[in-house]
Write a protein that holds these residues in place. Structure first.
Motif, PDB file in Angstrom:
ATOM      1  N   UNK A 162      37.123  23.320 -36.773  1.00 56.00           N
ATOM      2  CA  UNK A 162      36.672  23.260 -35.079  1.00 56.00           C
ATOM      3  C   UNK A 162      37.903  22.561 -34.584  1.00 56.00           C
ATOM      4  N   UNK A 163      38.336  21.471 -35.126  1.00 52.83           N
ATOM      5  CA  UNK A 163      39.371  20.702 -34.858  1.00 52.83           C
ATOM      6  C   UNK A 163      40.712  21.317 -34.745  1.00 52.83           C
ATOM      7  N   UNK A 207      25.502  32.157 -35.226  1.00 51.52           N
ATOM      8  CA  UNK A 207      25.725  32.559 -33.743  1.00 51.52           C
ATOM      9  C   UNK A 207      26.151  31.216 -32.877  1.00 51.52           C
ATOM     10  N   UNK A 208      25.093  30.170 -32.957  1.00 54.31           N
ATOM     11  CA  UNK A 208      25.157  29.336 -32.472  1.00 54.31           C
ATOM     12  C   UNK A 208      26.545  28.578 -32.745  1.00 54.31           C
ATOM     13  N   UNK A 209      27.148  28.725 -33.802  1.00 51.40           N
ATOM     14  CA  UNK A 209      28.260  28.165 -34.260  1.00 51.40           C
ATOM     15  C   UNK A 209      29.597  28.549 -33.411  1.00 51.40           C
ATOM     16  N   UNK A 210      29.286  30.274 -33.300  1.00 50.56           N
ATOM     17  CA  UNK A 210      30.231  30.773 -32.626  1.00 50.56           C
ATOM     18  C   UNK A 210      30.399  30.358 -31.334  1.00 50.56           C
ATOM     19  N   UNK A 211      29.126  30.129 -30.462  1.00 49.31           N
ATOM     20  CA  UNK A 211      29.063  29.820 -29.031  1.00 49.31           C
ATOM     21  C   UNK A 211      29.654  28.279 -28.990  1.00 49.31           C
ATOM     22  N   UNK A 212      29.496  27.442 -30.181  1.00 49.86           N
ATOM     23  CA  UNK A 212      30.306  26.067 -30.003  1.00 49.86           C
ATOM     24  C   UNK A 212      31.622  26.366 -29.989  1.00 49.86           C
ATOM     25  N   UNK A 213      32.071  27.208 -30.990  1.00 48.60           N
ATOM     26  CA  UNK A 213      33.608  27.475 -30.670  1.00 48.60           C
ATOM     27  C   UNK A 213      33.998  27.897 -29.364  1.00 48.60           C
ATOM     28  N   UNK A 214      33.315  28.717 -28.722  1.00 50.07           N
ATOM     29  CA  UNK A 214      33.496  29.276 -27.476  1.00 50.07           C
ATOM     30  C   UNK A 214      33.561  28.050 -26.586  1.00 50.07           C
ATOM     31  N   UNK A 219      29.421  16.356 -27.971  1.00 47.34           N
ATOM     32  CA  UNK A 219      29.002  16.320 -26.426  1.00 47.34           C
ATOM     33  C   UNK A 219      28.860  18.094 -26.361  1.00 47.34           C
ATOM     34  N   UNK A 220      29.820  18.759 -26.888  1.00 43.95           N
ATOM     35  CA  UNK A 220      29.371  20.161 -26.862  1.00 43.95           C
ATOM     36  C   UNK A 220      28.462  20.830 -27.707  1.00 43.95           C
ATOM     37  N   UNK A 221      27.984  20.074 -28.632  1.00 47.17           N
ATOM     38  CA  UNK A 221      27.010  20.468 -29.418  1.00 47.17           C
ATOM     39  C   UNK A 221      25.389  20.841 -28.606  1.00 47.17           C
ATOM     40  N   UNK A 222      25.579  19.782 -27.663  1.00 50.79           N
ATOM     41  CA  UNK A 222      24.254  19.926 -27.076  1.00 50.79           C
ATOM     42  C   UNK A 222      24.203  21.242 -26.273  1.00 50.79           C
ATOM     43  N   UNK A 223      25.388  21.796 -26.029  1.00 50.11           N
ATOM     44  CA  UNK A 223      25.289  23.273 -25.197  1.00 50.11           C
ATOM     45  C   UNK A 223      24.453  24.161 -25.799  1.00 50.11           C
ATOM     46  N   UNK A 246      22.517  23.222 -28.458  1.00 48.34           N
ATOM     47  CA  UNK A 246      21.086  22.361 -29.368  1.00 48.34           C
ATOM     48  C   UNK A 246      21.584  22.521 -30.850  1.00 48.34           C
ATOM     49  N   UNK A 247      22.803  22.339 -31.286  1.00 44.45           N
ATOM     50  CA  UNK A 247      23.074  22.203 -32.743  1.00 44.45           C
ATOM     51  C   UNK A 247      23.025  21.091 -33.122  1.00 44.45           C
ATOM     52  N   UNK A 248      22.423  20.748 -34.456  1.00 42.41           N
ATOM     53  CA  UNK A 248      22.371  19.563 -35.189  1.00 42.41           C
ATOM     54  C   UNK A 248      23.716  19.305 -35.857  1.00 42.41           C
ATOM     55  N   UNK A 249      24.095  17.855 -35.388  1.00 44.49           N
ATOM     56  CA  UNK A 249      25.472  17.616 -35.912  1.00 44.49           C
ATOM     57  C   UNK A 249      25.746  17.904 -37.429  1.00 44.49           C
ATOM     58  N   UNK A 250      24.684  17.922 -38.102  1.00 49.37           N
ATOM     59  CA  UNK A 250      24.939  18.105 -39.695  1.00 49.37           C
ATOM     60  C   UNK A 250      25.593  19.310 -40.120  1.00 49.37           C
ATOM     61  N   UNK A 251      25.610  20.263 -39.114  1.00 45.99           N
ATOM     62  CA  UNK A 251      26.470  21.395 -39.266  1.00 45.99           C
ATOM     63  C   UNK A 251      27.868  21.328 -39.515  1.00 45.99           C
ATOM     64  N   UNK A 252      28.420  20.479 -38.851  1.00 52.14           N
ATOM     65  CA  UNK A 252      29.643  19.936 -38.748  1.00 52.14           C
ATOM     66  C   UNK A 252      30.152  19.701 -40.230  1.00 52.14           C
ATOM     67  N   UNK A 253      29.395  18.938 -41.060  1.00 53.45           N
ATOM     68  CA  UNK A 253      29.658  18.464 -42.338  1.00 53.45           C
ATOM     69  C   UNK A 253      29.721  19.547 -43.423  1.00 53.45           C
TER      70      UNK A 253
END
Lengths: 263, 480
Positions: A107-108, A160-167, A134-138, A140-147
């Protein structure tokens, strides 16, 4: 509201495209302006996903003729990464899993490549973590997914949420969301839809590719297009989607039959 | 796949360590006989036991045949046309780094291994080997405070003959195989590590091997001894200039871990691989073996093999002590006409011994990349367990990948698992990354790093980034 003077973001003219030497798109015409939300509906195999991949520049799909302009510039020769950087975003129907590649790092790198194009400073690991939290809140994703590794072992809804997070991170000018609603339960659908709504800007646009009215109950489209046999055969407003939901695709069948008979 | 050509271009990057250091070298004449062995031994001022060790090995070697079972094809080495000892001309007994030829220091600095006091790595002690001799070892004094001995094997032979005599050749016997016998007869230098009882080595130890001469065989020898309840992490790196002839590198590495001791041995091998037509490059025929002699001891090999025309090596663990553990983590990247036949042997002798094998092979160009491994469980090794995972990734359609797992179990109360997979760089994964604005090149390198991440995670911190960089280096280039 949309005014007739809004700038054209995407302009597709008589687009013919093939995959594996088989022509799938037989002359697509579509204009998307700032602030607009378009829905493209149609049966499986009608060419909806192909259209989205052609716009994003998938190397397996070849443009045979016609043009795709993004803000007045032809993008057919651009590599997928160049299209992404100028603000074209494709939300995948089936986001692939990439084992071993950290979601956070992915993502970075992606965010920085877009920021670079926008002449914004690149974010280091710490700055990026602040942004992503901050964007994870949009969505409602658990930060654990980042790891975790990119999409690896994610449920359909999580992907699908990960897709919208990328958006949310890439802040695209135009987002093409390919069946983002498929495989989502009601709650996930609502979260994803509200994410998309929060992210729409007056100077950006969205194309929703979907089978179902239910997504359009959450996100109101300005235009609804029906695709069949590699073409947009009917365009209307949100009422068209409702009509389609009631009568099913028989509506188009009669239409196309009529046209074929006319030939 | 439409992007195959560009992927090929990316993996075919020029070798960045191919320069030659112009330095006066003392070489003995080509050829091998008893006199040459005596000459090497005299030059190194060795005690009698070592000369005898060499001569015994030489006699064994004469009776042995060069092995051909691997199916590797290569032009045979003319053993009488090799130089068996080459050393930069300088005072052998250098007291400090200041006395080392600045050209040599410069060479290592160019390779990213600064040795001088001001620039050297703060947490890694380095033994730098240039052709046949060790030219410097850093942090010796600091390590000595902990009782840790880290020096060249030549120095160890003179300073600690008892330790050398007691352990050398006990893990890899002189007649173990053709190349090990040759090494035992003519080895020139290498590293020696001794970790005393109860000591956790305070820093990473590292040897860097540089071949500079074109017609010299490199025969280094490394011996690591970890006494009871001690531990050490050791790193090894290698590069060589570009020559259009093949250079032989036949090393022997022996590890001994006593009760509760642990040794982690990591290699980043980047010998010159030959050009894109397959001309030149190093023959890397190496015997590496560790013995978990003590109970609950552990030996862990990790390797990143990217160089050499031919790599032929199987870092192995003999799990003798009860409850001992052996591990092998490997990444082998081959390109052009490179051939790699690598893997491990896990020999379970003690009870409840455990081993784990994770191998990642990446083959590009017309290269051949094989995993060959043996898991052997003896009748006494009750409760032993092995887990093996061998994954191959193919780039392009001319490369090949093979997996030859040999499994022998004489113990019904044991558990062996083997998983294998082969994949190509997936176009969908590439497109996914690209469609997020990531360069094609960087996308490929991300996918390969991802494919290798299980192994990267096992490398020491300082090394993991170096290894990742090395892969990236091999993968970097202009997309055209």
């Amino acid at each position: 509201m949309i005014s007739s003077t809004s700038e054209k973001i995407l302009s597709i003219e008589d687009l013919h495209a093939s995959v594996e030497d088989q022509e799938i798109l037989h002359g697509v015409n579509l204009v998307v302006k700032e602030g607009e939300i378009h829905a493209i509906m149609g049966r499986n195999g009608s060419g909806k996903s192909t259209l989205s991949k052609v716009i994003a520049g998938h190397p397996s799909y070849k443009v045979l003729s016609g043009s795709i302009q993004f803000k007045g510039t032809d993008i057919i020769e651009l590599a997928p990464e160049e299209r992404a950087r100028i603000g074209i975003f494709l939300g995948f129907q089936y986001p692939v899993e990439i084992p071993g590649v950290s979601n956070l790092e992915f993502l970075r790198v992606a965010t920085n490549s877009r920021r670079k194009e926008l002449l914004q400073s690149e974010l280091d690991t710490f700055e990026f973590e602040d942004l992503v939290k901050e964007r994870l809140k949009i969505v409602e994703m658990d930060p654990a997914f980042l790891e975790r590794s990119v999409n690896e072992g994610f449920s359909g809804g999580e992907k699908k949420r990960n897709e919208i997070l990328q958006m949310a991170l890439l802040e695209p000018v135009i987002s093409i969301l390919d069946e983002t609603d498929s495989g989502l339960d009601i709650d996930a659908l609502r979260i994803v839809a509200s994410g998309i709504n929060k992210l729409s800007q007056p100077n950006s646009a969205t194309i929703l590719i979907t089978h179902y009215q239910r997504l359009l109950n959450e996100i109101t489209p300005d235009f609804v297009h029906i695709m069949a046999d590699g073409k947009i055969i009917k365009t209307g407003n949100k009422e068209l989607a409702i009509e389609l939901e009631k009568t099913g695709y028989d509506l188009i069948d009669t239409d196309t039959k009529d046209k074929k008979m006319a030939k | 796949m439409t992007q195959t050509n560009t992927v090929d271009e990316i993996v075919s990057q020029p070798y960045k360590y191919g320069f030659i250091t112009e330095i006066e070298t003392e070489k003995i004449p080509k050829g091998l006989d008893e006199d040459v062995i005596r000459l090497i031994s005299t030059k190194k001022n060795e005690p009698d036991f070592l000369l005898n060790f060499r001569l015994r090995a030489y006699k064994q070697w004469l009776k042995m045949k060069e092995p051909d079972w691997s199916g590797l094809t290569y032009s045979k080495v003319d053993y009488q046309n090799l130089v068996y000892y080459a050393a930069p001309k300088q005072d052998i007994k250098k007291k400090s780094l200041e006395e080392v030829d600045p050209k040599l220091l410069e060479t290592f600095e160019k390779l990213g291994i600064p040795l001088s006091e001001q620039k050297r790595l703060s947490n890694v002690a380095v033994d730098a080997v240039f052709d046949s001799v060790s030219i410097a070892t850093t942090y010796k004094e600091k390590l000595a405070e902990h009782g840790v001995i880290f020096c060249s094997i030549s120095e160890a032979i003179n300073e600690y003959p008892d330790l050398v005599e007691r352990y050398m050749g006990t893990v890899v016997p002189i007649n173990d195989n053709f190349f090990a016998a040759l090494n035992s007869a003519v080895f020139s230098d290498g590293s020696f590590v001794y970790i005393p009882k109860g000591v956790k080595c305070p820093m990473e130890l590292s040897s860097y091997f540089r071949i500079n001469s074109g017609d010299t065989g490199q025969f280094e020898r490394t011996l690591i001894i970890a006494e009871e309840s001690s531990s050490v992490s050791y790193l090894e790196g290698c590069t060589a200039p570009m020559f259009d002839t093949n250079t032989l590198h036949a090393a022997v590495v022996e590890l001994v871990a006593l009760d509760h001791a642990s040794i982690k041995y990591s290699t980043v091998q980047n010998w010159y691989a030959g050009n894109e037509e397959g001309v030149g490059g190093i023959y890397n025929f190496v015997t590496k073996r560790g013995e978990c002699r003590g109970k609950k001891s552990k030996i862990s090999w990790s390797q990143v093999e990217t160089g050499s025309a031919i790599t032929w090596k199987y870092p192995s663990c003999v799990l003798q002590g009860d409850n001992s553990i052996g591990e092998f983590y490997s990444i082998a990247l081959t390109n052009n006409f490179q051939k790699a036949d690598t893997g491990t042997k896990m020999i379970h002798i003690g009870k409840n011994t455990k081993s784990k094998i994770v191998s990642k092979g990446i083959s590009a160009g017309q290269s051949k990349n094989s995993y060959r491994g043996l898991v052997s469980i003896s009748s006494n090794a009750e409760g032993s367990r092995n887990y093996s995972q061998c994954d191959s990734m193919l780039i392009g359609d001319k490369a090949s990948a093979n997996t030859y797992p040999y499994i022998q179990s004489k113990q019904p109360q044991s558990n062996i698992e083997h998983e294998a997979s082969t994949c190509r760089i997936s176009e969908d994964q590439l497109f996914y990354l690209q469609s997020r604005g990531i360069d094609f090149e960087e996308s490929v390198s991300m996918l390969i790093s991802g494919f290798c991440s299980d192994v990267f995670n096992e490398l020491p911190m300082e090394f993991a980034s170096e290894a990742d960089k090395l892969l990236a280096l091999k993968l970097e280039g202009s997309v055209g």
